[in-house]
Motif scaffolding. Sequence first.
Motif, short mmCIF file in Angstrom:
data_model
loop_
_atom_site.label_atom_id
_atom_site.label_comp_id
_atom_site.label_asym_id
_atom_site.label_seq_id
_atom_site.Cartn_x
_atom_site.Cartn_y
_atom_site.Cartn_z
N GLU A 11 -86.51 4.03 16.55
CA GLU A 11 -85.51 3.73 15.52
C GLU A 11 -85.64 2.35 14.95
O GLU A 11 -85.09 2.04 13.92
CB GLU A 11 -84.10 3.92 16.12
CG GLU A 11 -83.88 5.33 16.58
CD GLU A 11 -82.48 5.77 16.33
OE1 GLU A 11 -81.68 4.98 15.81
OE2 GLU A 11 -82.17 6.93 16.64
N GLY A 12 -86.34 1.47 15.62
CA GLY A 12 -86.48 0.11 15.13
C GLY A 12 -85.35 -0.77 15.61
O GLY A 12 -84.40 -0.31 16.24
N HIS A 13 -85.47 -2.00 15.35
CA HIS A 13 -84.49 -2.99 15.79
C HIS A 13 -83.24 -2.89 14.92
O HIS A 13 -83.35 -2.75 13.70
CB HIS A 13 -85.10 -4.39 15.69
CG HIS A 13 -84.38 -5.39 16.50
ND1 HIS A 13 -83.29 -6.05 16.04
CD2 HIS A 13 -84.59 -5.85 17.76
CE1 HIS A 13 -82.85 -6.87 16.96
NE2 HIS A 13 -83.63 -6.77 18.03
N PRO A 14 -82.05 -2.94 15.52
CA PRO A 14 -80.81 -2.81 14.72
C PRO A 14 -80.68 -3.90 13.65
O PRO A 14 -80.15 -3.66 12.57
CB PRO A 14 -79.69 -2.95 15.75
CG PRO A 14 -80.31 -2.73 17.07
CD PRO A 14 -81.76 -3.03 16.94
N THR A 15 -81.20 -5.08 13.94
CA THR A 15 -81.12 -6.16 12.96
C THR A 15 -81.91 -5.82 11.70
O THR A 15 -81.48 -6.11 10.59
CB THR A 15 -81.63 -7.49 13.56
OG1 THR A 15 -80.89 -7.76 14.75
CG2 THR A 15 -81.45 -8.63 12.61
N SER A 16 -83.05 -5.18 11.86
CA SER A 16 -83.85 -4.84 10.69
C SER A 16 -83.12 -3.81 9.82
O SER A 16 -83.23 -3.85 8.60
CB SER A 16 -85.22 -4.30 11.10
OG SER A 16 -85.10 -3.08 11.79
N ARG A 17 -82.36 -2.92 10.44
CA ARG A 17 -81.57 -1.96 9.67
C ARG A 17 -80.48 -2.69 8.88
O ARG A 17 -80.24 -2.38 7.72
CB ARG A 17 -80.95 -0.92 10.60
CG ARG A 17 -80.04 0.04 9.85
CD ARG A 17 -79.58 1.14 10.72
NE ARG A 17 -80.68 2.11 10.77
CZ ARG A 17 -80.67 3.20 11.48
NH1 ARG A 17 -79.64 3.49 12.23
NH2 ARG A 17 -81.68 4.03 11.45
N ILE A 18 -79.84 -3.67 9.49
CA ILE A 18 -78.80 -4.45 8.81
C ILE A 18 -79.41 -5.21 7.64
O ILE A 18 -78.82 -5.28 6.56
CB ILE A 18 -78.11 -5.41 9.81
CG1 ILE A 18 -77.31 -4.60 10.84
CG2 ILE A 18 -77.21 -6.41 9.08
CD1 ILE A 18 -76.77 -5.42 11.98
N LYS A 20 -82.07 -4.37 5.94
CA LYS A 20 -82.39 -3.40 4.87
C LYS A 20 -81.14 -3.01 4.09
O LYS A 20 -81.17 -2.94 2.86
CB LYS A 20 -83.04 -2.15 5.48
CG LYS A 20 -84.45 -2.38 5.95
CD LYS A 20 -85.02 -1.13 6.59
CE LYS A 20 -86.39 -1.40 7.19
NZ LYS A 20 -86.93 -0.23 7.87
N VAL A 21 -80.05 -2.77 4.80
CA VAL A 21 -78.79 -2.43 4.13
C VAL A 21 -78.34 -3.61 3.26
O VAL A 21 -77.89 -3.42 2.12
CB VAL A 21 -77.70 -2.04 5.15
CG1 VAL A 21 -76.35 -1.94 4.49
CG2 VAL A 21 -78.06 -0.74 5.84
#
Length: 63
Positions: A11-18, A20-21
């Motif tokens: 899923e990747g690192h949660p920070t990278s998702r934040i 991207k958002v």
Amino acid sequence: MTEAAGHGGGEGHPTSRIVKVGVIVTIVASIAGLITTGVATLYSAWVADDQLKQSQQAAEEKK
């Protein structure tokens, strides 16, 4: 080895998702700002044109 290099299928690192958002929100907000500015500029041009026509009409009536 691919996971260590950041190429894992997880899923990747949660920070990278934040991040991207955040980037998507920034892009959408920028586009909305440009559209709003364009509409406001167009409206301002219409108002200025109308005012100019009214001024010209008033000047013609004074003659």
